[in-house]
Scaffold this motif. Structure first.
Motif, PDB file in Angstrom:
ATOM      1  N   TYR A 106       0.764  -1.174  -0.043  1.00 15.70           N
ATOM      2  CA  TYR A 106       0.035  -0.258   0.151  1.00 15.70           C
ATOM      3  C   TYR A 106       0.914   1.164  -0.028  1.00 15.70           C
ATOM      4  CZ  TYR A 106      -3.648   3.209   1.178  1.00 15.70           C
ATOM      5  OH  TYR A 106      -4.739   4.341   1.396  1.00 15.70           O
ATOM      6  N   LEU A 112      -3.771   5.109  -4.006  1.00 15.73           N
ATOM      7  CA  LEU A 112      -4.764   4.140  -4.002  1.00 15.73           C
ATOM      8  C   LEU A 112      -5.654   4.254  -2.960  1.00 15.73           C
ATOM      9  CD1 LEU A 112      -5.396   1.591  -5.377  1.00 15.73           C
ATOM     10  CD2 LEU A 112      -3.811   0.184  -3.362  1.00 15.73           C
ATOM     11  N   ARG A 113      -6.809   4.858  -3.422  1.00 11.74           N
ATOM     12  CA  ARG A 113      -7.852   5.438  -2.350  1.00 11.74           C
ATOM     13  C   ARG A 113      -9.050   5.174  -2.937  1.00 11.74           C
ATOM     14  NH1 ARG A 113      -6.398   8.369   2.661  1.00 11.74           N
ATOM     15  NH2 ARG A 113      -4.136   8.345   2.726  1.00 11.74           N
ATOM     16  N   ASP A 114     -10.215   4.783  -2.094  1.00  7.60           N
ATOM     17  CA  ASP A 114     -11.551   4.782  -2.748  1.00  7.60           C
ATOM     18  C   ASP A 114     -12.396   5.902  -2.297  1.00  7.60           C
ATOM     19  OD1 ASP A 114     -11.944   1.943  -3.424  1.00  7.60           O
ATOM     20  OD2 ASP A 114     -10.798   1.703  -1.612  1.00  7.60           O
ATOM     21  N   ARG A 117     -15.205   4.967   1.408  1.00  6.57           N
ATOM     22  CA  ARG A 117     -14.433   3.898   2.236  1.00  6.57           C
ATOM     23  C   ARG A 117     -15.369   2.825   2.928  1.00  6.57           C
ATOM     24  NH1 ARG A 117      -9.668   7.003   5.362  1.00  6.57           N
ATOM     25  NH2 ARG A 117      -8.408   7.620   3.715  1.00  6.57           N
ATOM     26  N   LEU A 164      -5.430  -6.527  -2.994  1.00 12.63           N
ATOM     27  CA  LEU A 164      -5.212  -5.101  -2.521  1.00 12.63           C
ATOM     28  C   LEU A 164      -5.698  -4.159  -3.676  1.00 12.63           C
ATOM     29  CD1 LEU A 164      -4.769  -3.071  -0.178  1.00 12.63           C
ATOM     30  CD2 LEU A 164      -2.088  -3.090  -1.205  1.00 12.63           C
ATOM     31  N   THR A 165      -5.348  -4.512  -4.889  1.00 16.02           N
ATOM     32  CA  THR A 165      -5.864  -3.226  -5.947  1.00 16.02           C
ATOM     33  C   THR A 165      -6.864  -3.939  -6.805  1.00 16.02           C
ATOM     34  OG1 THR A 165      -4.403  -4.768  -7.489  1.00 16.02           O
ATOM     35  CG2 THR A 165      -3.293  -2.651  -6.381  1.00 16.02           C
ATOM     36  N   ARG A 173      -7.874  -1.888   1.681  1.00 19.96           N
ATOM     37  CA  ARG A 173      -7.507  -0.546   1.313  1.00 19.96           C
ATOM     38  C   ARG A 173      -7.946   0.590   2.487  1.00 19.96           C
ATOM     39  NH1 ARG A 173      -9.129  -2.343  -3.808  1.00 19.96           N
ATOM     40  NH2 ARG A 173     -11.106  -1.057  -3.987  1.00 19.96           N
TER      41      ARG A 173
END
Length: 301
Positions: A106, A112-114, A117, A164-165, A173
């Motif tokens: 990470y 790398l964010r949503d 959440r 993770l991706t 994440r």
């Protein structure tokens, strides 16, 4: 594409593979089960056949063939196998997730964010081919000691990266974001596990993780599905169950070990949760499921 091959790898000729690779457990049941309690560590569970339900507090999921379950926190859970038979057993691959590896990955994936959440620690979605393919390769090399020694750690790291991706990994994440509520709740759970037998001091824990009491209660419920006090009680009782089944401690000794001041109170809570008295646990030890911590060393069959 890899689904049939995974079933063949995990249960050749209908039997559970005898030697799954490190961090992997092959779980098989030939009949539906009663409700069963576990202390889960962070895991990925991919169901190949059959179906199960799982609940933590007021969070629940139903998982069928082709689904992937992520448990991103250490959680006491209740689960039940709902579809299984001798002809078509419940069959699942369970991968123990390495949080250190996930944090390293990470940190390398800047941005790398949503946008939204996902706080809940239990999530279910369709298995994603991006991580199923390296998982297939990892399982396939389990009989090749040289390949497992040289390539195994790299492929296992690739599985963590792909997970993770992927769309499956939203809760992971969220957990990796150090400024997020899931990360803080994870730290609070670590404190509660380390101080399992101690009285629960919510204000102290909230202060340690940088939250107000009200914010801590709110986010804890969103992540775990339950309150801090109920979480501690469930964790104490599941820990007690494991001690009773796998040690020679007396019921009173186990009660004190997990933080109860009264063995009578302990026995009452124990029977309310599991449906039988603590003294009956030893006779059930050979048939009752192990905790998910067994993933580190054992295969559950």
């Amino acid at each position: 594409m890899f689904f049939t091959e995974l079933v063949d790898l995990c249960a050749p000729d209908g039997a559970v593979a005898s030697a799954p690779p490190p961090a992997v457990c092959i779980y098989r049941r030939d009949a539906p089960s009663a409700l069963e309690a576990y202390a889960y560590e962070p895991v990925l569970c991919m169901v190949l056949q059959g179906a199960k339900t799982m609940r933590s507090g007021d969070q629940s999921v139903e998982i069928g063939a082709g689904d992937a379950l992520i448990v991103s926190q250490h959680l006491p859970v209740i689960s039940r196998i709902t579809q299984a038979s001798l002809q078509r057993p419940y069959l699942a691959i369970v991968l123990s997730l390495n949080l250190v590896t996930l944090r390293e990955l990470y940190a390398q994936l800047d941005g790398l964010r949503d946008s939204e959440r996902q706080e809940g620690a239990i999530s279910c979605s369709q298995s994603d081919p991006s991580w199923v393919e390296p998982l297939h390769r990892y399982l396939d090399m389990s009989g090749d000691l040289a390949a497992m020694s040289v390539l195994g750690p790299q492929v296992l790291r690739e599985i963590h990266f792909r997970l993770l991706t992927s769309s499956t990994g939203a809760s992971l994440r969220n957990l990796m974001a150090t400024d997020g509520s899931a990360s803080r709740i994870s730290r609070s759970i670590a404190v509660m596990r380390e101080q399992l037998a101690a009285p629960l001091k919510v204000p102290d824990i909230a202060e340690q993780i940088g939250m107000s009491n009200s914010a801590f209660h709110s986010h804890f419920k969103k992540v775990t599905g339950t309150t801090p006090l109920q979480f501690q009680k469930d964790l104490r009782l599941i820990t007690a169950m494991e001690l009773l089944e796998h040690s020679r401690r007396s019921v009173a000794s186990v009660a004190y070990k997990v933080g109860y001041e009264s063995p009578t109170h302990f026995s009452r809570d124990y029977k309310r949760k599991f449906g039988y008295n603590p003294s009956a646990s030893r006779s059930l030890g050979d048939t009752y499921p192990m905790s998910m911590s067994a993933l580190k060393t054992d295969t559950i069959a």
